[in-house]
Scaffold this motif. Sequence first.
Motif, PDB file in Angstrom:
ATOM      1  N   UNK A   1       0.824  -1.208   0.000  1.00 20.52           N
ATOM      2  CA  UNK A   1       0.000   0.000   0.000  1.00 20.52           C
ATOM      3  C   UNK A   1       0.858   1.258   0.000  1.00 20.52           C
ATOM      4  N   UNK A   2       1.964   1.214   0.754  1.00 21.99           N
ATOM      5  CA  UNK A   2       2.878   2.361   0.774  1.00 21.99           C
ATOM      6  C   UNK A   2       3.510   2.558  -0.599  1.00 21.99           C
TER       7      UNK A   2
ATOM      8  N   UNK B   1       3.233   5.759  -3.088  1.00 24.13           N
ATOM      9  CA  UNK B   1       4.452   6.388  -3.592  1.00 24.13           C
ATOM     10  C   UNK B   1       4.410   6.552  -5.111  1.00 24.13           C
ATOM     11  N   UNK B   2       4.036   5.490  -5.824  1.00 25.81           N
ATOM     12  CA  UNK B   2       4.026   5.558  -7.284  1.00 25.81           C
ATOM     13  C   UNK B   2       2.927   6.486  -7.798  1.00 25.81           C
ATOM     14  N   UNK B   3       1.832   6.588  -7.069  1.00 21.54           N
ATOM     15  CA  UNK B   3       0.775   7.523  -7.456  1.00 21.54           C
ATOM     16  C   UNK B   3       1.253   8.966  -7.360  1.00 21.54           C
TER      17      UNK B   3
ATOM     18  N   UNK C   1       9.737   5.783 -11.952  1.00 24.15           N
ATOM     19  CA  UNK C   1      11.078   5.975 -12.507  1.00 24.15           C
ATOM     20  C   UNK C   1      11.936   6.739 -11.504  1.00 24.15           C
ATOM     21  N   UNK C   2      12.696   6.014 -10.691  1.00 24.35           N
ATOM     22  CA  UNK C   2      13.555   6.647  -9.690  1.00 24.35           C
ATOM     23  C   UNK C   2      14.695   5.706  -9.331  1.00 24.35           C
ATOM     24  N   UNK C   3      15.755   6.260  -8.810  1.00 27.57           N
ATOM     25  CA  UNK C   3      16.915   5.459  -8.408  1.00 27.57           C
ATOM     26  C   UNK C   3      16.573   4.640  -7.167  1.00 27.57           C
TER      27      UNK C   3
ATOM     28  N   UNK D   1      11.543   7.381  -0.435  1.00 31.01           N
ATOM     29  CA  UNK D   1      10.134   7.685  -0.667  1.00 31.01           C
ATOM     30  C   UNK D   1       9.228   6.572  -0.157  1.00 31.01           C
ATOM     31  N   UNK D   2       9.694   5.340  -0.238  1.00 29.66           N
ATOM     32  CA  UNK D   2       8.906   4.225   0.291  1.00 29.66           C
ATOM     33  C   UNK D   2       8.785   4.344   1.804  1.00 29.66           C
ATOM     34  N   UNK D   3       9.890   4.676   2.462  1.00 33.13           N
ATOM     35  CA  UNK D   3       9.867   4.863   3.914  1.00 33.13           C
ATOM     36  C   UNK D   3       8.956   6.015   4.299  1.00 33.13           C
ATOM     37  N   UNK D   4       9.033   7.107   3.535  1.00 35.63           N
ATOM     38  CA  UNK D   4       8.189   8.269   3.799  1.00 35.63           C
ATOM     39  C   UNK D   4       6.712   7.933   3.604  1.00 35.63           C
ATOM     40  N   UNK D   5       6.400   7.187   2.567  1.00 41.70           N
ATOM     41  CA  UNK D   5       5.009   6.804   2.297  1.00 41.70           C
ATOM     42  C   UNK D   5       4.486   5.864   3.374  1.00 41.70           C
ATOM     43  N   UNK D   6       5.344   4.992   3.861  1.00 43.96           N
ATOM     44  CA  UNK D   6       4.949   4.093   4.944  1.00 43.96           C
ATOM     45  C   UNK D   6       4.602   4.896   6.197  1.00 43.96           C
TER      46      UNK D   6
END
Length: 206
Positions: A48-49, A53-55, A60-62, A69-74
């Motif tokens: 879900x996170x 994030x992708x939304x 397209x990211x390193x 960003x995944x940690x931030x979205x979580x």
Amino acid sequence: VFKQSAHLEAQVVDLGDEIAYMSHDLDDGLRAGMFLVEEILMLPLVARAHKLMTERYGSDMSPEILRARLSSSLMHLLIYDVLFQTEKNLTTHHIATLEDVRNYDGVLVSFSEGLRAEINVLREFLSTHYYYSPRIKEQCEKGQMIIQKLFNYFLKYPEKLPEHFQRFLSDSKNGPGEPLVVVVKDYVAGMTDGFAENIVRTSLEL
């Protein structure tokens, strides 16, 4: 006096710590190569996170940016769940005053039941693949060995302690001080990992 449960600020801090540790541990595990993004995407909460994030940012990211960003979205998902569930708890239990909080028998600041179940799945994954993994266990045992060698060495050769630590000793010329075991403990406890390893490797010849 809070007769039944901790005040709301303490409950917020408690969950805040859990959110921070969980998010950072996931990021640290990815950074250390303990598991892959593809593996954690099998976990409902992380999936879900990742979707959030992708939304927001696309796909397209390193790898470094993806981790951040995944940690931030979580954290975003966890924090907003706490906000909504806590508001629901306050309304359901008719909490309107400080006195109501003091007399409530239970926790008011919480995750929703659904999210708590997803958190438990994530925690189980981290326990297996990170906290208690063979690689982490090996590093912990190595750290324990280094600390033990340093401690025994400086107990045997207190003159090798830095001069400013020797001043703390009870048998020093500066008057009553601390026992040797306490001074060695303080010195070793203040070492960084790299500094401790360097001493064992170069000075102790172990």
